[in-house]
Motif scaffolding. Sequence first.
Motif, PDB file in Angstrom:
ATOM      1  N   GLU A  23     -10.123  13.640 -12.925  1.00 27.91           N
ATOM      2  CA  GLU A  23     -11.137  13.447 -11.609  1.00 27.91           C
ATOM      3  C   GLU A  23     -10.562  12.543 -10.859  1.00 27.91           C
ATOM      4  N   PHE A  24      -9.929  11.273 -11.296  1.00 23.29           N
ATOM      5  CA  PHE A  24      -9.514  10.301 -10.540  1.00 23.29           C
ATOM      6  C   PHE A  24      -8.246  10.752  -9.408  1.00 23.29           C
ATOM      7  N   LEU A  25      -7.465  11.331 -10.018  1.00 23.90           N
ATOM      8  CA  LEU A  25      -6.354  12.020  -9.467  1.00 23.90           C
ATOM      9  C   LEU A  25      -6.450  13.056  -8.246  1.00 23.90           C
ATOM     10  N   ALA A  26      -7.722  14.066  -8.721  1.00 20.71           N
ATOM     11  CA  ALA A  26      -7.912  14.857  -7.689  1.00 20.71           C
ATOM     12  C   ALA A  26      -8.667  14.155  -6.609  1.00 20.71           C
ATOM     13  N   GLY A  27      -9.580  13.096  -6.679  1.00 24.02           N
ATOM     14  CA  GLY A  27     -10.059  12.119  -5.639  1.00 24.02           C
ATOM     15  C   GLY A  27      -9.044  11.668  -4.891  1.00 24.02           C
ATOM     16  N   ILE A  28      -8.037  10.857  -5.525  1.00 22.96           N
ATOM     17  CA  ILE A  28      -7.039  10.331  -4.780  1.00 22.96           C
ATOM     18  C   ILE A  28      -6.253  11.499  -3.864  1.00 22.96           C
ATOM     19  N   ARG A  29      -5.867  12.678  -4.177  1.00 22.03           N
ATOM     20  CA  ARG A  29      -5.558  13.673  -3.364  1.00 22.03           C
ATOM     21  C   ARG A  29      -6.233  13.712  -2.312  1.00 22.03           C
ATOM     22  N   GLU A  30      -7.677  13.953  -2.417  1.00 18.61           N
ATOM     23  CA  GLU A  30      -8.566  14.229  -1.425  1.00 18.61           C
ATOM     24  C   GLU A  30      -8.429  13.180  -0.490  1.00 18.61           C
ATOM     25  N   ILE A  31      -8.601  11.866  -0.885  1.00 17.40           N
ATOM     26  CA  ILE A  31      -8.201  10.800   0.138  1.00 17.40           C
ATOM     27  C   ILE A  31      -7.255  10.849   1.045  1.00 17.40           C
ATOM     28  N   LEU A  32      -5.926  11.148   0.245  1.00 15.03           N
ATOM     29  CA  LEU A  32      -4.679  11.139   1.004  1.00 15.03           C
ATOM     30  C   LEU A  32      -4.670  12.574   1.951  1.00 15.03           C
ATOM     31  N   THR A  74     -17.412   1.083   2.478  1.00 22.75           N
ATOM     32  CA  THR A  74     -16.402   0.698   1.583  1.00 22.75           C
ATOM     33  C   THR A  74     -15.374   1.317   1.599  1.00 22.75           C
ATOM     34  N   PRO A  75     -14.179   0.933   1.070  1.00 24.82           N
ATOM     35  CA  PRO A  75     -12.885   1.556   1.115  1.00 24.82           C
ATOM     36  C   PRO A  75     -13.071   2.868   0.162  1.00 24.82           C
ATOM     37  N   ALA A  76     -12.557   4.096   0.395  1.00 28.45           N
ATOM     38  CA  ALA A  76     -12.553   5.349  -0.085  1.00 28.45           C
ATOM     39  C   ALA A  76     -11.957   5.053  -1.774  1.00 28.45           C
ATOM     40  N   ALA A  77     -10.883   4.541  -2.087  1.00 29.76           N
ATOM     41  CA  ALA A  77     -10.466   4.242  -3.237  1.00 29.76           C
ATOM     42  C   ALA A  77     -11.495   3.582  -4.163  1.00 29.76           C
ATOM     43  N   ASP A  82     -15.638   3.772  -8.665  1.00 25.58           N
ATOM     44  CA  ASP A  82     -16.835   3.798  -9.148  1.00 25.58           C
ATOM     45  C   ASP A  82     -17.598   4.900  -9.677  1.00 25.58           C
ATOM     46  N   ARG A  83     -17.031   6.136  -8.966  1.00 21.60           N
ATOM     47  CA  ARG A  83     -17.615   7.310  -9.224  1.00 21.60           C
ATOM     48  C   ARG A  83     -17.053   7.887 -10.569  1.00 21.60           C
TER      49      ARG A  83
END
Length: 99
Positions: A23-32, A74-77, A82-83
């Motif tokens: 979930e964390f890595l998917a969120g990082i890819r979404e941010i990028l 708040t920065p996206a990362a 937190d999520r």
Amino acid sequence: MDHMGQRIMGVVTAHVAPEREEEFLAGIREILAGEKPDGFLRYEVLRGRDGLWLIHSVWRDREAMSALRAQGKTPAALMLLDRVGATHSHDLFTIEVST
């Protein structure tokens, strides 16, 4: 020492539970995949041992990073961490030497 105009690196240290890493890595890819703020140069996500992660964001200068923070968002990362229930800390560094 005057650091105006000097590149800045934001460093986030986080502990992500193994069951939340995807979930964390998917969120990082979404941010990028999203729009990059003015002055943003590079992002690196490093995996360590036992759920340790480092997130490095490199900025053109402190002014560019400050302009983004002045928007009050708040920065996206950090929102992502937190999520996914990760504990985290962050700091800023000036880049003194780089190749």
